[in-house]
Design an enzyme around this catalytic site. Structure first.
Site, PDB file in Angstrom:
ATOM      1  CD  GLU A 324      55.459  41.027 105.852  1.00  0.00           C
ATOM      2  OE1 GLU A 324      56.104  39.550 106.251  1.00  0.00           O
ATOM      3  OE2 GLU A 324      56.961  40.828 104.696  1.00  0.00           O
ATOM      4  CG  HIS A 327      53.218  35.531 104.872  1.00  0.00           C
ATOM      5  ND1 HIS A 327      53.601  34.898 104.016  1.00  0.00           N
ATOM      6  CD2 HIS A 327      54.649  36.681 104.225  1.00  0.00           C
ATOM      7  CE1 HIS A 327      54.977  35.033 102.733  1.00  0.00           C
ATOM      8  NE2 HIS A 327      55.900  35.907 103.950  1.00  0.00           N
TER       9      HIS A 327
HETATM   10  N1  PHE Z   1      59.565  36.491 105.867  1.00  0.00           N
HETATM   11  C1  PHE Z   1      59.917  37.076 105.555  1.00  0.00           C
HETATM   12  C2  PHE Z   1      59.210  37.933 104.255  1.00  0.00           C
HETATM   13  O1  PHE Z   1      58.468  37.400 103.601  1.00  0.00           O
HETATM   14  C3  PHE Z   1      61.039  37.929 104.855  1.00  0.00           C
HETATM   15  C4  PHE Z   1      62.705  37.338 105.755  1.00  0.00           C
HETATM   16  C5  PHE Z   1      63.100  36.356 106.013  1.00  0.00           C
HETATM   17  C6  PHE Z   1      62.450  38.691 107.273  1.00  0.00           C
HETATM   18  C7  PHE Z   1      64.117  36.319 107.137  1.00  0.00           C
HETATM   19  C8  PHE Z   1      63.441  38.451 108.275  1.00  0.00           C
HETATM   20  C9  PHE Z   1      64.084  36.949 108.089  1.00  0.00           C
HETATM   21  O2  PHE Z   1      58.108  38.549 104.541  1.00  0.00           O
HETATM   22 ZN    ZN Z   2      57.059  36.887 102.887  1.00  0.00          ZN
END
Ligand code: PHE
Ligand code: ZN
Length: 876
Positions: A324, A327
């Protein structure tokens, strides 16, 4: 040569599955229809007021025309209370509301739109949008917006290519003292004339898409720490959790700090806000969410302590925290143009978190675990009716595409890019990516174009993003002693997945080493790039026929089919220098025994030779070398007439053979591995992992003291890995007194939901579990249908026993849970359903029985999530 050699395989497993387009679902969205939004949002001011039975959301959007077309806002389950355009109430004939959209046709080029909507977070069980988590007096409000949850909070152009500056005012009862949103806190205070209420105002200075919005109203404690970035920014780090959980936030906090440093060092990326917040919530569909500056985490992916969390889960906590955090650059600052590009952020970010994890432990073991996951889940997905490209071309419900293909295969593609470029050029490529696209919403092509600045051939990897199916890499060798030349011939084949173009050859990097048979040392090492259907590679000055080690470190996500003798594999088990490769050859041996009925002798001898020393020098790797693929993983390699009972027998038989043939070792090893004071060093982790494997083997081998060992290990455990390892063994082997231990475990940890999840799952996945046992677990008072973790702790755990799952009673239970969740939580329901995708490989009469269950389910569900998945799974 391409056309000739690339005879496509029509996958045998798909032979009987009729392939049509889903007929009832015609709201397909296609990549080729992408259009830029007609309006951009410059700023959005939100005012969210939480009341006892509902919430009011006021919003003010300052918008600017970008292209011709209507002004389109998305909205679902939101009730429009007021709408003004440039300060004037908008007459009803000037807009229309239909199919989840609010459309204004004659909007001016610049405008300010003000809306008020009413929503109901208290009854939102889908866990998307703004929802209330918890129950009784212990509740909190939290959001989940990715991918399309923001439209459940208010009307908005809810698409990732609309970036805006958000200011959020959040107002709630003072029972919820913690009021959070993205960015910086600019003001907080009491609400005039409402003594029980207060508010906070947050401003996020970064442009972001709506899917990264978050807010939280809760009563939480906070663990605080600090990080000074490489650019000199002082960042406050906060992990929010229930007061009883706050002591379990230290592991995550340390992982966050490590991740921040790691991204500075390895990618030159520093954090960009003054505050980084993580909130733990126990009701969450996924692992965690990277909302800008305000990550929201499933408690299972952030809380960790030695007493309550196994080493494996604790390791996962660190990986998810890193994921996270990473990201923030790969996902948030550079985001996706549309949801077809999901792998742009997920594949790259998984690759980054895997690399981070590899730096925290043995990189061989990290690679083993990542490849095992890929092979068990992604290969199965790619082989079945849910196969899709890493960048899909159409979908009905985007939530159905948060798959192991997008994440794990996506990460493998980035790994191939990184390995092909080499570390320096990969870094130059990622630097270029960040330089060029910071602040934008981009595509996979953009990513490849930035990475290819030092090597234009890199762009050919686009084919990997477009083509579904796992390539099969076949090969053989020829040694010519007269010329001292070794030639290796490699070829590739990918099945033709219905609905896609005929497969073309992909660029497949094949890391190769030649081992001298006499000395066991490497005489040549090379990355072979197979980019044709078939190619021959030669090595000169090879003085005798060597053993070839291929696909080292799993250099490409393919299935390897090389004409090895079992003895060659045993040789590599002894002489390979890389731990991953040693594991890979043991897995090849095991698969030959289980799936091709090879004799187990060579494998057992090789293990006997390797294990005693390795157990001392690298206990973690030793534990992995004893891996036998799970029943589910084996099932994924069987394409027709899969008989779960037969496979279980074969698997159990091989497991017993290993246990029997090394029987003397287990006592020696168990005694070599006494319980020690808890430590989180890699060495201590390795010993604990091996000790649990040895305990299991000893019970299988029928060593009479082993039951005692398990009890003592439980009683004297210094941490959850030891205690749970012992409990699991006792439950699986029905050791005398195991029920008392289960009761004790419950007693000790009854206030800790995550540990009670373990208590459920150890029973639901037990070797001897029955459908009655599952039913009993589901009917307990502490079984909570509102908590996905709890549902998975029984229902997903249960899939570990295919002989029970694939029975009329087993499928009754499983499909009834899907039916129940279809309305309440369709994202979860659809994910549970996807696990049944390979029903058609079953041997009769199970195959028809499963088909009947799925057909019956189709009559009982209504969410587009489940309907889309069912249509694919049923092939109808
Ligand atoms: N985007 C998040 C992740 O991979 C995953 C996620 C997707 C969480 C959809 C909630 C809803 O880190
Ligand atoms: Zn992710």
């Amino acid at each position: 040569s391409t056309a000739e050699n690339n005879t496509q395989i029509i996958n045998p497993e798909m032979a009987d599955v009729p392939l049509h387009e889903p007929s009832e679902i015609n709201s397909k969205i296609n990549l080729k229809d992408y259009k830029k939004p007609s309006f951009d949002v410059e700023t959005v001011d939100l005012d969210i007021k939480l009341f006892a039975g509902y919430a009011l959301v006021d919003s003010k959007l300052v918008m600017q025309r970008q292209a011709a077309g209507d002004l389109v806002l998305n909205g679902e389950d939101v009730e429009l209370m007021a709408i003004t355009l440039d300060g004037e109430t908008l007459a009803t004939e000037r807009y229309k509301q239909a199919d989840g959209k609010l459309i204004i046709s004659d909007a001016p080029d610049t405008l300010t739109l003000e809306l008020q909507v009413r929503i109901h977070p208290q009854t939102n069980t889908a866990l998307e949008g703004l929802y209330m988590a918890g129950s009784g007096s212990d509740t909190m409000f939290v959001t989940q917006c990715e991918p399309e949850g923001f439209r459940k909070i208010t009307f908005y152009p809810d698409r990732p290519d609309v970036l805006a500056i958000f200011t959020t005012r959040l107002e709630a009862d003072k029972r919820y003292p913690t009021l959070l949103s993205n960015g910086n806190l600019v003001e907080e205070g009491d609400v005039t004339d409402a003594p029980d209420r207060h508010y906070a105002i947050w401003h996020d200075p970064t442009n972001k898409p709506s899917y990264l919005f978050a807010c939280v109203a809760a009563d939480l404690d906070v663990l605080t720490d600090y990080h000074t970035t490489s650019e000199g920014r002082e960042v406050t780090l906060e992990v929010f959790a229930k007061s009883t959980d706050i002591d379990k936030c230290h592991v995550g906090m340390q992982a966050l700090k490590d991740s921040m440093v790691w991204d500075e060092v390895n990618y030159g990326r520093a954090y960009d806000l003054d505050r980084y917040m993580i909130v733990a919530v126990s009701q969450f569909n996924m692992g965690a969410m990277e909302n800008k500056g305000l990550n929201i985490f499933n408690t299972a992916c952030v809380l960790s302590s030695p007493e309550t969390t196994t080493d494996a889960r604790s390791f996962n906590v660190k990986a998810v925290i890193a994921h996270e955090y990473f990201h923030n650059w790969t996902g948030n600052r550079i985001t996706c143009r549309d949801w077809f590009q999901l792998c742009l952020k997920e594949g790259l970010t998984v690759f980054r978190d895997q690399s981070f994890s590899a730096d925290q432990q043995s990189s061989a073991v990290q690679r083993i675990d990542d490849v095992a996951t890929l092979r068990a889940h992604q290969f199965a997905e790619d082989a079945g009716p849910l196969a899709h490209p890493v960048r899909p071309e159409s979908f009905v419900e985007i939530n159905n595409f948060y798959t192991t293909t997008i994440y794990e295969k996506g990460a493998e593609i980035v790994r191939m890019l990184a390995n092909t470029l080499g570390p320096d050029n990969f870094r130059r490529g990622t630097d270029e990516y960040f330089r060029r696209y910071d602040g934008q919403a981009v595509t996979v092509e953009d990513f490849l174009s930035a990475l290819s600045i030092t090597d234009s051939k890199i762009e050919e990897f686009i084919a990997w993003y477009r083509q579904p199916g796992t390539p099969i890499l076949s090969g053989h060798q020829h040694y010519d002693s007269a010329t001292q030349t070794l030639t290796i011939t490699l070829s590739q084949q990918t099945r033709h997945v219905a609905g896609f173009d005929a497969p073309i050859p992909l660029p497949i990097p094949v890391a190769t080493a030649l081992f001298d048979k006499a000395t066991g040392t490497i005489i040549a090492e090379r990355m072979l790039m197979l980019d044709q259907a078939q190619q021959t590679f030669s090595f000169d000055n090879v003085s005798s026929e060597p053993v070839v080690s291929l696909l080292r470190d799993f250099s490409a996500p393919v299935q390897l089919n090389y004409d090895y003798q079992d003895e060659d594999l045993a040789f590599l088990l002894t002489h390979e220098t890389n731990g991953f490769n040693r594991w890979q050859v043991t897995q090849m041996l095991v698969n030959r025994i289980l799936l091709q009925s090879n004799d187990s002798k060579v494998y057992l001898q090789a293990l006997a030779k390797t294990l005693p020393t390795l157990a001392v020098t690298d206990p973690m790797l030793a534990a992995r070398l004893l891996d036998i693929p799970s029943a589910q993983e084996l099932a994924s390699a069987i394409h027709q007439n899969y008989d779960p009972v037969l496979i279980k027998q074969q698997r159990d038989r091989l497991y017993s053979q290993v246990a029997e043939s090394l029987k003397d070792q287990w006592t020696i090893l168990y005694n070599q591995l006494p319980l020690e004071v808890y430590s989180d060093s890699p060495e201590a982790l390795g010993k604990r992992a091996l000790r649990n494997v040895v305990l299991d083997m000893a019970l299988t081998a029928g060593i009479s003291e082993a039951g005692k060992w398990a009890q003592q290990q439980y009683d004297n455990a210094s941490c959850m890995t030891e205690r749970f390892g012992a409990l699991k063994a006792m439950v699986n082997y029905q050791v005398t007194g195991s029920d008392d231990y289960l009761a004790d475990f419950y007693q000790r940890f009854q206030d800790d939901e995550l540990v009670i999840d373990l208590w459920f799952s150890v029973q639901a996945s037990a070797e001897h579990v029955t459908t009655d046992d599952i039913q009993t677990l589901l009917e307990r008072d502490d079984f909570d249908w509102n908590t996905p973790n709890r549902i998975r702790s029984v229902i997903s755990a249960f899939t570990a026993q295919p002989t029970v799952l694939w029975t009329p009673e087993g499928l009754d239970i499983y499909t009834s849970v899907i039916k129940k969740m279809d309305e309440a939580n369709p994202v979860l329901a659809s994910r549970l359903l996807q696990v049944l995708a390979r029903w058609y490989t079953l041997v009769e009469p199970r195959r028809h029985m499963a088909q009947d269950h799925l057909n019956a389910l189709q009559q009982q569900v209504s969410s587009k999530h489940v309907l889309e998945s069912l249509a694919s799974v049923l092939g109808a």
